[in-house]
Design a protein around this motif. Structure first.
Motif, short mmCIF file in Angstrom:
data_model
loop_
_atom_site.label_atom_id
_atom_site.label_comp_id
_atom_site.label_asym_id
_atom_site.label_seq_id
_atom_site.Cartn_x
_atom_site.Cartn_y
_atom_site.Cartn_z
N ILE A 174 0.84 -1.21 0.00
CA ILE A 174 0.00 0.00 0.00
C ILE A 174 0.87 1.25 0.00
CG2 ILE A 174 -1.65 1.31 1.38
CD1 ILE A 174 -2.84 -1.45 2.13
N LYS A 175 1.94 1.22 0.81
CA LYS A 175 2.84 2.37 0.83
C LYS A 175 3.42 2.62 -0.54
CE LYS A 175 4.66 2.86 5.45
NZ LYS A 175 5.64 2.37 6.41
N TYR A 176 3.87 1.56 -1.17
CA TYR A 176 4.49 1.72 -2.47
C TYR A 176 3.47 2.26 -3.46
CZ TYR A 176 7.65 0.75 -6.34
OH TYR A 176 8.47 0.87 -7.42
N LEU A 177 2.26 1.74 -3.38
CA LEU A 177 1.20 2.18 -4.29
C LEU A 177 0.93 3.68 -4.13
CD1 LEU A 177 -1.30 1.83 -6.13
CD2 LEU A 177 -2.57 1.15 -4.12
N LEU A 178 0.72 4.11 -2.87
CA LEU A 178 0.36 5.52 -2.65
C LEU A 178 1.48 6.46 -3.09
CD1 LEU A 178 -1.47 5.34 0.78
CD2 LEU A 178 -2.43 5.88 -1.46
N LEU A 179 2.70 6.16 -2.63
CA LEU A 179 3.80 7.08 -2.94
C LEU A 179 4.14 7.04 -4.43
CD1 LEU A 179 5.91 6.51 0.24
CD2 LEU A 179 4.76 8.61 -0.43
#
Lengths: 687, 487
Positions: free
Chosen positions: B160-165
């Motif tokens: 999720i972190k990778y997706l958002l950033l």
């Protein structure tokens, strides 16, 4: 960058095998050696060197066919960065193939000899598992030495130079946890360290010379260096040649760096013969011969080379006169003979120097190996006598180390004062030793006579002072060899071990006979008679094109024969032997050396090696240790320096801790930083 | 300028076509029958075919662009090869790792193949459209990959972190492209270059803003400071083979695309840009190394060290001399060493059902029960530290060489400081491998591990690291030959 078209004809493609064969041998032995026993290991190692020897013969044949035209064989490109172009190229000319033949030929004989020698040696020292290691190191040495003599640049030569240094270190310290008598001690290990460290000083000189070449001549490949040297600034070439001389002094053990070679006799005898007499120590002579075009441009440097060689020859000869250890005498004799060779190449007599190098390889290897045979003979006699006199068998074998040490001084099988009368108990060894001694003493018609005569002739022609120094050294040479022969083989046995000494088996004596034959007839390769200067013609194919630029050339004189010079040398040699007989052979020897009575404190000086080791100890080692102690003290290393770096470390650790706080794991703060970053990047444009 | 796809063009395109077909077939294969072994073999085979075809197609290089969007030149082939090698290695490593995975296993390989295809598209693109398609095709499978072990909250969080950033970065990329388009009216690199040259308007606010925004997106993907913050969390959370993929294939594709962009549009490669790159390089080197210094989690530590490595690499871009040679060599060395380090983590974690062995303690005394693996890992770490006789030294030597030639002294100063700090933490891992284990916590490898394909591969890569360090000539011949006019 100098570019040469790789030329290769005939058998040139065999060139890599002079290095690959010993490398293959050591690989096989290091993987399969231990499992397959001594015969396997010895055979593999010897065959590997044998292949290198055959390849060397075929390469020499090819060079002869090509009328001495240099053949290049590139194994691989190495690194090509900017103008620096390095490749693994081997150079085949008459000079390098001569050295290859010398290294692999003598090397082969010594490998075979070592099978027999090490078989006994590892048993005397209770460490049979080290047999394999010895042959691995020996093959490593051959590979490195081959690279040294065949490499086509100063860089490859230096790699070989370091490689042989490593092999020499490993082999001197082969019995690293004992001394030469097999007592527990760090003596052998210290000898290995000494050799390695002193050689580092020499290598440092070589390195500096290499850097100078790279910066001021822009090359390391031989042809390119020589071509560039002619147009270099006037100080460059003398500087390079003098720094190379430092390297030579280290490897070929010349004044002032010769001190490691006598200690290097701590290695097993085949090592002394192969590395510290016949091959590695002559690398310096080869280096100067190879660099002849550079020395031609620096006559002052050449004078210094000649003087260093001559003084070393004389100085070492005086020390050899006062030694009692059979191998120490030969060690100092080697230093002295290397001095002859260096002096020869110093006066521009490259052919004479190389001639003496090869002859010396034969007779000095013969002498060392015969000395090894003598030592083994005495050890056998000692063991037998031990058993005979009721020492329990287990005692003489397993507890030898500690037991002997406590009760009576350990028996030294290398001490000539323990010998005497061996000509009856070890007749074959005696005969072989005698041939080697006569060759070394320069008595006609043995090999040493012809080569030494040629050096003296050239020296007399070009540098009178050097001629006289060398003549005196030659006189002393004959004297100390005479002294050794009388002390070891004549008279009566002065120790029970000498009484019971036994002759060595054929695996040891047969290689010696071959070397002895070479020591007798070896001079044939370059007789001073018209039509017989084979070696000169051969080497001149490589050396002559550069020799005409040499100021102190041998303008045809080497091929001459001066009856006065030969006569004086021969008469002096025979006189010296006669003199030694008067002192050592005529009457039975007492506990005090007859020469000591005659010369008093001068002999003391010779015996104590003119206190050079003690001098170095006082000048270098003690201040060094003192400095090390100071630097390690509370206020310097542990205080200031440690404190500084600890402080630096703490600051970085502190910083690291701070920076880590940014890793919050919160995606919103990550995105915020992201945006801040882009604001900074954008604003940079208007700054 | 419009180019039709010629038969030459198709030949040049074969590697990408094969990779894309592999993805399709893989998907079909999974639909027909779920079988871990056969599905993996199918996709591995497809990628190997793509690798072979790339080597083969190298000699049929088209002299002109293949299409408006793509060009397949030697540069593209080199980076495609690197991506394919990385992907194949990661799949081989993932196979034993996924054996103990409880959910569906096969889609992991599918996602990797898709991402690899994206990377291959990326390094070929010469047009904003191609760039965007490639980058997204590379990134979107990565979200799924990072969150693949979603049963572990760490993994899900990473995804999720990778997706958002990543979405933020993509937004900046698109915005930058839009600004450049607004100014030049062009989307192809060559067109932009022409337009900029024509009205000589390089240093306007609009162009600079557009370029910087695109640069920031690239910096995010390469995790340069200060756009790096996602890196350790994602590296740590993602399953180890995915981390290996992210650290190698993904980053190599992005650097390949960045190089093409900057060197096809030299008008943008201005003094300003290089100064910004220099600052990014400097703070990445220092920041990455400082962050790594105190780490005890090996995955995080290697994540930080990879930040520093791309800092080193940027020095070549800043020096802008022999850039392609220096980066090519550095990338090759980095690829081999990183595959070994993350590969080892993946490999030793295989029997633990998705929990990765990432605490340094667990590696205590690895040498004493798995000497070969520990030696390979040591070699890889030494290579990352830039010790001579490893491939990493050659890479660092080249970077230093171009840095010295162009007199970027302060940047070289940071390189030296960074390397010193780097040696400190790499040696810390290495010493851990050799101490005798005190904890009962230490990992155990199954007997005969080195007879498996993955184990043997790690050792072979380790040997390559040494081989290319001692004898770099093959690299030094191949890489300069990939230098073409990137347009």
């Amino acid at each position: 960058m100098y570019v040469h078209e790789p030329v290769s004809a005939g058998f040139s493609y065999l060139a890599p095998w002079i290095i690959l064969a010993p490398l293959t041998g050591l690989t096989i032995n290091s993987i399969f050696g231990k499992r397959n026993g001594e015969i396997f290991v010895g055979t593999v190692a010897s065959i590997a060197v044998g292949i290198a020897f055959i390849a060397s013969i075929l390469l020499a044949y090819t060079v002869a066919q090509q009328q001495g035209v240099v053949q290049y064989w590139t194994l691989a490109e190495w690194i090509h960065v900017g103008t620096l172009q390095l490749s693994w190229t081997l150079r085949l000319d008459t000079l390098s193939t001569t050295m290859m033949l010398n290294v692999s030929g003598v090397g082969l004989l010594i490998h075979i000899y070592a099978i027999g020698y090490m078989h006994e040696d590892v048993r005397f020292k209770q460490a049979e598992d080290r047999f394999t290691g010895f042959f691995i190191y020996l093959n490593l040495f051959i590979a490195a030495m081959m690279l040294l003599v065949a490499g086509d640049s100063y860089l490859l030569m230096f790699i070989g130079w370091e490689g042989v240094g490593l092999a020499s270190f490993l082999l001197i310290g082969f019995w690293f946890e004992m001394d030469t008598l097999g007592q527990p001690s760090w003596a052998n290990s210290n000898a290995a360290n000494k050799a390695f460290i002193v050689n580092r000083i020499g290598d440092f000189g070589f390195l500096i010379a290499g850097f100078l070449m790279f910066w001021h001549l822009g090359a390391l490949q031989f042809d390119a260096v020589f071509a560039a040297a002619a147009n270099a600034e006037p100080w460059v070439v003398p500087a390079i040649t003098l720094f190379l001389l430092v390297g030579v002094a280290g490897k070929s053990s010349q004044i002032p760096l010769y001190v490691w070679l006598p200690d290097a006799m701590a290695g097993p005898t085949p090592v002394s013969a192969l590395i510290h007499a016949a091959t590695m120590v002559t690398a310096g002579v080869y280096l100067i011969t190879r660099s002849a075009p550079l020395y031609a441009l620096a006559p002052e440097a050449q004078h210094i080379v000649a003087l260093v060689g001559a003084v070393t020859a004389l100085f070492a000869a005086t020390i050899a006169v006062g030694q009692y250890d059979i191998k120490k005498v030969l060690a100092y004799s080697t230093i002295s003979q290397l001095g002859f060779m260096v002096a020869a190449v110093g006066v521009g007599a490259y052919v004479a120097g190389m001639f003496h190098l090869i002859m010396h390889a034969f007779f000095k290897a013969l002498l060392f190996l015969s000395a090894g045979s003598v030592i083994l003979g005495l050890e056998r006699g000692h063991h037998q006598q031990d058993a005979h006199h009721g020492h329990s068998n287990s005692n003489s074998n397993s507890n030898n180390h500690t037991h002997d040490h406590n009760e009576h001084p350990p028996f030294d099988p290398g001490d000539m004062r323990n010998m005497g009368g061996l000509r009856t108990t070890m007749p074959i060894t005696f005969g072989l030793y005698l041939i080697g001694a006569l060759a070394l003493a320069g008595i006609p018609p043995f090999a040493g006579f012809w080569s030494k005569d040629e050096i003296l002739l050239d020296a007399q022609h070009h540098f009178y002072l050097v001629y006289w120094i060398l003549t005196i050294a030659a006189f002393l040479t004959a004297f100390y060899m005479g002294r050794q022969i009388w002390m070891v083989f004549f008279g009566t046995a002065r120790h029970k071990a000498a009484q019971h000494a036994q002759e060595s088996p054929p695996i040891i004596t047969v290689p010696l006979m071959i070397l002895a034959a070479l020591s007798i007839v070896g001079g044939m390769v370059n007789l001073p008679i018209e039509g017989w200067h084979t070696l000169k013609h051969w080497l001149d194919m490589t050396i002559a094109p550069i020799a005409h630029t040499v100021p102190m050339t041998h303008k045809g004189v080497t091929s001459g024969f001066n009856i006065y010079i030969a006569g004086i040398a021969t008469i002096l040699g025979i006189t010296a032997i006669g003199l030694s007989w008067l002192l050592y052979g005529k009457n039975p020897l007492g506990p005090i050396d007859p020469l000591k009575k005659l010369l008093g404190s001068i002999f003391m000086g010779m015996e104590r090696k003119w206190l050079v080791d003690e001098l170095y100890e006082t000048i270098f080692i003690k201040p060094y240790n003192w400095l090390a102690k100071i630097l390690l003290g509370k206020y310097t290393d542990r205080g200031l320096i440690n404190g500084f770096f600890d402080g630096l470390g703490s600051i970085i650790v502190l910083l690291s801790g701070l920076v880590r706080k940014t890793q919050t794991g919160q995606i919103r703060s990550y995105a915020l930083t992201f945006v801040l970053g882009i604001v900074l990047v954008l604003s940079y444009f208007r700054c | 300028m419009s180019t039709n796809l010629t038969s030459d063009g198709i030949i040049a395109f074969i590697p990408i076509i094969v990779a894309a077909t592999t993805a399709t077939l893989g998907m079909l294969g999974i639909a027909i029958k779920r079988d871990h072994f056969w599905n993996t073999t199918l996709m591995l085979g497809g990628l190997t075919l793509a690798l072979i075809s790339s080597v083969w197609a190298w000699q049929y290089l088209p002299t002109e662009a293949v299409t408006d969007l793509f060009i397949v030149d030697a540069h593209a082939h080199f980076y495609m090869l690197a991506i394919l090698i990385a992907t194949i290695a990661c799949i081989i490593l993932a196979y034993p790792y996924m054996q103990s995975h409880s959910g569906n296993r096969e889609e992991l390989y599918l996602l990797m193949v898709l991402a690899a295809t994206g990377g291959m598209v990326l390094v070929c693109s010469r047009h904003f459209a191609g760039l965007f398609i490639g980058l997204e095709l590379l990134s979107i499978p990565m979200y799924g990959l990072a969150a693949y072990s979603f049963q572990r909250s760490h993994s899900l969080e990473a995804g999720i972190k990778y997706l958002l950033l990543s979405a933020v970065a993509t937004a900046f990329l698109l915005f930058g492209m839009a600004l450049l388009y607004a100014h030049t009216g062009q989307l192809s690199y060559a067109g932009i270059e022409q337009a900029l040259q024509a009205n000589n308007s390089v240093s306007t606010n609009l162009v600079w803003t557009g370029t910087s925004m695109m640069l920031v997106a690239f910096a995010f993907k390469l995790s340069l400071v200060p756009f790096h913050l996602w890196t350790p969390d994602v590296y740590e959370g993602a399953p180890a083979p995915v981390t290996a993929f992210l650290a190698t294939a993904s980053k190599i594709a992005v650097i390949g695309a960045l190089l093409r962009f900057l060197y096809t549009v030299p008008a943008l490669n201005s003094e300003y840009l290089r100064e910004v790159l220099a600052i990014l390089a400097g703070i990445s080197i220092i920041g990455g190394n400082l962050l790594a210094l105190l780490q005890t989690n090996v995955k995080r530590l290697l994540a930080f060290s990879s930040i520093a490595h791309f800092g080193y690499l940027l020095i070549a871009l800043v020096a802008s001399q022999q850039v392609l040679v220096a980066t090519g060599i550095y990338i090759s060395a980095y690829l081999l060493a990183t595959l070994t380090t993350f590969g080892t983590i993946a490999y030793v974690s295989s029997p633990y059902q998705g929990t990765d062995i990432e605490e340094l303690d667990r590696y205590q005394g690895l040498f004493w029960h798995s000497p070969y693996l520990a030696t390979a890992l040591t070699v890889a770490l030494l290579s990352l530290a830039g010790i001579p006789l490893t491939a990493g030294f050659i890479g660092k030597f080249y970077v230093m060489f171009v840095g010295v030639n162009t007199a970027h002294w302060w940047l070289l100063g940071t390189l030296v400081i960074g390397t010193v700090i780097g040696i400190a933490y790499y040696l810390r891992i290495i010493t851990t491998l050799y101490v005798t284990a005190s904890s009962t916590n230490q990992i155990r490898l199954p007997i005969g591990w080195n007879h498996t394909i993955s184990g043997a591969m790690l050792i072979i890569i380790g040997i390559l690291v040494i081989l290319l360090g001692a004898y770099p000539q093959p690299l030094l011949i191949i890489i300069p030959s990939t230098i073409t006019n990137l347009g």
